[in-house]
Design a protein around this motif. Sequence first.
Motif, PDB file in Angstrom:
ATOM      1  N   SER A 284      46.563  40.210  56.790  1.00 18.26           N
ATOM      2  CA  SER A 284      47.302  39.210  55.886  1.00 18.26           C
ATOM      3  C   SER A 284      46.627  38.378  55.073  1.00 18.26           C
ATOM      4  N   ILE A 285      46.359  38.224  53.816  1.00 15.92           N
ATOM      5  CA  ILE A 285      45.591  37.402  53.251  1.00 15.92           C
ATOM      6  C   ILE A 285      46.255  36.046  52.618  1.00 15.92           C
ATOM      7  N   ASN A 286      47.544  35.758  53.351  1.00 17.42           N
ATOM      8  CA  ASN A 286      48.112  34.657  52.569  1.00 17.42           C
ATOM      9  C   ASN A 286      47.626  33.437  52.481  1.00 17.42           C
ATOM     10  N   SER A 287      46.759  33.148  53.622  1.00 18.55           N
ATOM     11  CA  SER A 287      46.004  31.994  53.857  1.00 18.55           C
ATOM     12  C   SER A 287      44.538  31.953  53.544  1.00 18.55           C
ATOM     13  N   LEU A 288      44.183  33.157  52.931  1.00 17.28           N
ATOM     14  CA  LEU A 288      42.911  33.128  52.658  1.00 17.28           C
ATOM     15  C   LEU A 288      42.545  32.715  51.121  1.00 17.28           C
ATOM     16  N   LEU A 289      41.515  31.957  50.968  1.00 20.69           N
ATOM     17  CA  LEU A 289      41.108  30.962  49.787  1.00 20.69           C
ATOM     18  C   LEU A 289      40.766  32.195  48.777  1.00 20.69           C
ATOM     19  N   PRO A 290      41.008  32.066  47.527  1.00 19.06           N
ATOM     20  CA  PRO A 290      40.555  32.945  46.467  1.00 19.06           C
ATOM     21  C   PRO A 290      39.353  33.783  46.610  1.00 19.06           C
ATOM     22  N   GLU A 291      38.200  32.842  46.878  1.00 19.83           N
ATOM     23  CA  GLU A 291      36.815  33.114  46.934  1.00 19.83           C
ATOM     24  C   GLU A 291      36.788  34.078  48.081  1.00 19.83           C
ATOM     25  N   LYS A 292      37.476  34.132  49.286  1.00 20.37           N
ATOM     26  CA  LYS A 292      37.208  34.864  50.311  1.00 20.37           C
ATOM     27  C   LYS A 292      37.890  36.282  50.148  1.00 20.37           C
ATOM     28  N   ARG A 293      38.632  36.626  49.186  1.00 16.66           N
ATOM     29  CA  ARG A 293      39.415  37.499  49.104  1.00 16.66           C
ATOM     30  C   ARG A 293      38.801  38.899  48.759  1.00 16.66           C
ATOM     31  N   ASN A 294      37.900  38.665  47.782  1.00 14.97           N
ATOM     32  CA  ASN A 294      36.926  39.827  47.446  1.00 14.97           C
ATOM     33  C   ASN A 294      37.906  40.992  46.413  1.00 14.97           C
ATOM     34  N   ILE A 295      38.603  40.359  45.658  1.00  6.86           N
ATOM     35  CA  ILE A 295      39.361  41.206  44.654  1.00  6.86           C
ATOM     36  C   ILE A 295      38.761  40.839  43.301  1.00  6.86           C
ATOM     37  N   GLY A 296      38.636  41.935  42.601  1.00 10.29           N
ATOM     38  CA  GLY A 296      38.323  41.639  41.028  1.00 10.29           C
ATOM     39  C   GLY A 296      39.485  41.466  40.275  1.00 10.29           C
ATOM     40  N   LEU A 297      39.187  40.462  39.327  1.00  9.27           N
ATOM     41  CA  LEU A 297      40.114  40.130  38.394  1.00  9.27           C
ATOM     42  C   LEU A 297      39.746  39.943  36.871  1.00  9.27           C
ATOM     43  N   VAL A 298      40.352  40.691  36.095  1.00  7.18           N
ATOM     44  CA  VAL A 298      39.998  40.592  34.561  1.00  7.18           C
ATOM     45  C   VAL A 298      41.191  39.731  33.870  1.00  7.18           C
ATOM     46  N   PHE A 299      40.741  38.605  33.481  1.00  5.56           N
ATOM     47  CA  PHE A 299      41.820  37.713  32.941  1.00  5.56           C
ATOM     48  C   PHE A 299      42.188  38.131  31.538  1.00  5.56           C
ATOM     49  N   GLN A 300      43.269  37.466  30.974  1.00  2.00           N
ATOM     50  CA  GLN A 300      43.948  37.795  29.783  1.00  2.00           C
ATOM     51  C   GLN A 300      42.907  37.224  28.696  1.00  2.00           C
ATOM     52  N   ASN A 301      42.313  36.076  28.802  1.00  2.00           N
ATOM     53  CA  ASN A 301      41.566  35.511  27.912  1.00  2.00           C
ATOM     54  C   ASN A 301      39.946  36.035  28.177  1.00  2.00           C
ATOM     55  N   TYR A 302      39.769  36.688  28.977  1.00  2.00           N
ATOM     56  CA  TYR A 302      38.347  37.197  29.504  1.00  2.00           C
ATOM     57  C   TYR A 302      37.802  36.226  30.528  1.00  2.00           C
ATOM     58  N   ALA A 303      37.911  34.909  30.186  1.00  2.00           N
ATOM     59  CA  ALA A 303      37.251  34.017  30.963  1.00  2.00           C
ATOM     60  C   ALA A 303      35.831  33.993  31.400  1.00  2.00           C
ATOM     61  N   LEU A 304      34.918  34.385  30.405  1.00  2.00           N
ATOM     62  CA  LEU A 304      33.557  34.590  30.717  1.00  2.00           C
ATOM     63  C   LEU A 304      32.988  33.055  30.466  1.00  2.00           C
ATOM     64  N   PHE A 305      32.064  32.904  31.409  1.00  2.00           N
ATOM     65  CA  PHE A 305      31.467  31.506  31.209  1.00  2.00           C
ATOM     66  C   PHE A 305      30.702  31.321  29.978  1.00  2.00           C
ATOM     67  N   PRO A 306      30.987  30.411  28.991  1.00  2.00           N
ATOM     68  CA  PRO A 306      30.454  30.334  27.708  1.00  2.00           C
ATOM     69  C   PRO A 306      28.978  29.789  27.753  1.00  2.00           C
ATOM     70  N   HIS A 307      28.768  28.962  29.047  1.00  2.00           N
ATOM     71  CA  HIS A 307      27.273  28.374  29.201  1.00  2.00           C
ATOM     72  C   HIS A 307      26.461  29.505  29.915  1.00  2.00           C
ATOM     73  N   MET A 308      26.891  30.809  30.049  1.00  2.00           N
ATOM     74  CA  MET A 308      25.851  31.693  30.644  1.00  2.00           C
ATOM     75  C   MET A 308      25.716  32.850  29.692  1.00  2.00           C
ATOM     76  N   ASN A 309      24.589  33.783  29.711  1.00  2.00           N
ATOM     77  CA  ASN A 309      24.641  34.621  28.858  1.00  2.00           C
ATOM     78  C   ASN A 309      25.336  35.916  29.852  1.00  2.00           C
ATOM     79  N   VAL A 310      25.212  37.075  29.042  1.00  2.00           N
ATOM     80  CA  VAL A 310      26.117  37.971  29.674  1.00  2.00           C
ATOM     81  C   VAL A 310      25.555  38.660  31.006  1.00  2.00           C
ATOM     82  N   PHE A 311      24.065  38.572  31.094  1.00  2.00           N
ATOM     83  CA  PHE A 311      23.480  38.965  32.618  1.00  2.00           C
ATOM     84  C   PHE A 311      23.904  38.060  33.467  1.00  2.00           C
ATOM     85  N   ASP A 312      24.051  36.556  33.373  1.00  2.00           N
ATOM     86  CA  ASP A 312      24.297  35.794  34.426  1.00  2.00           C
ATOM     87  C   ASP A 312      25.828  35.665  34.835  1.00  2.00           C
TER      88      ASP A 312
END
Lengths: 270, 361
Positions: free
Chosen positions: B72-100
Amino acid sequence: MNHESKLGIAKILLGMLVTLVFIFLVIPTILAVPMSFTETRYLAFPPEGFSLQWHRQFFTDRKWIEPTIFSLKLASITTVVSLIIGTMASLALVRGILPGKRILQLFFLSPMMVPLIVTAFAVYGVFAALRLIGTLPGMVIAHSIIGIPYVILVITANLYRFDLSLELAARNLGANAFKTFMYVTLPLIRPGIIAAGVFCFIESLDELVLVLFLIGTTKMTLPLRMFAEIEFRITPTVAAASTVFIIAAIGTIIALSFIEKKEETIGFKE
Amino acid sequence: MSAPTKDPILQLIDLKKQFGEVIAVNSVSLDIGDGEFLTLLGPSGSGKTTILNMIAGFEFPTAGEVILQGQSINSLLPEKRNIGLVFQNYALFPHMNVFDNIAFPLKMRKFPKNNIQQKVESALELVQLQGYGTRVPKQLSGGQQQRIAVARALVFDAPLLLFDEPLGALDKKLREHMQLELKHIHTKLNRTMIYVTHDQEEALVMSDRIAVMNQGRIEQVGPPDELYDKPTNSFVANFIGESNFIDGTVVKQDHDGLILKLREGPAINLDWTEPVPANASIRFCLRPEKIFFADDATSQNSINGVIEEVIYVGETKRYMIRISEAETVNMREMSTRIGRGRQKGEHVKIGWFKESLRKLD
């Protein structure tokens, strides 16, 4: 009279108004610069001769150095304290689940609306009881009263426009709340933090009303020294101090415009 | 509901999410098989993104459980879940380059530096953007940003990948191209993927199974062809592809078939053997392309009607045919079909094969 010539006259009038504003507001400020190079022992305009003695006095006389160092120390600590508290408060106001957030925000901004002299008077009473008059921590607290609302104003505006999915993405990718703030939120609200920080610093460096009430007898800030000098005898050192102020201010503005150009408004929703 | 083909990697058990008075997700139970490509398909507000957010850990379920790999992962924080997620608006970090951007999840997991380099490069290769490492997101097109977002979600080898309408912002051509590309990545990596979309065509193209959602509930789960050919209710029949609904009351059923009295229309004779209660109101679904002109047909599985409209749409022709006061049916015919063209106003008899008719719940 036709429409076009009316517009022409309006333009000329506006130009004249702007020129007047410039003459009365900006020119006197700049006049301090030539006056600081005078050879006379009193302020004179136009300056007579050329001498660096007043600048030398500003940078060597303990009477001037000590207040300057104290003012810089006070402004630096005030800036750091205001930024930390103001940013944390902004995060709580924008991201937190708090009842009555709007009222809380108004409350946090209220020092901006209360006349400074009223704040000074009230703080004097409290500080006297707490024995904070004439102490650096006391001065820092007093100046943070001005600084924090400004930080909150700027940073909450930044955070409201912030694309929340970036923080969610960071969390999803394995960053805990603190790392998300350090690696994603903070770099993206940095322009706001810099702007707010510069304001806090200048505001503290320049502030006189709270200082007059709370400085006590043992300490001196730079504006207070200048004020005292003008009260007794107007020495050109005041003009020299002003010159240093002006140069520092212009330097800051130029530096800021460079930073802004580099950062623009990345990371915000369209 | 059909079961996943392999052992479930993710189980949703009686999952519920309520926002104030609004029930966004209502008792959703679903098993997702290891390596499966499952799509949550539904109109906006149907609760599909809320389900995704509960799997990712951004929303806490009001009731029920999310079970990942048996835990059960109900009480697990998002950063502990190890699940990949692709956002609708991409949510790429604008202050980092592609590599970062792509290296971010690896840095958070404290991967050694040379390992990061190598993993980022192979992720870039997978999405065909080798050499783009030093660009910043702003310099990339929408499609390229989307690929970077996919690479970033893939790079840390999460066993489960979530996609939240990732192609919504792209134009039609690019969207179709990216659909196939994502499908290839799925085949290549054999990673479990849960994909959210409101685009039924996208769902049909990409998915192993589709869960059709409506008002917080799953209406039907199954492989694309099953959902298309055997919808169990009007919502699914209507949401996936086009459907004609034939509503009527049962008059009589015997071994010869079923007599159905159409609403405000004649009675028709259907070749239907599955028992239905007498006098019941029932609804059948008939796909427009499964109807044909049947002038010489027997009386069974056919209706008389009048052509009300003929619409030419390139490779197909559509006919609107009135079969009763209350109903018209929509029929589609390939334009290449040889035969005389039917005209507006013409009286016709339309028919269908027995298997084409689906009774809806």
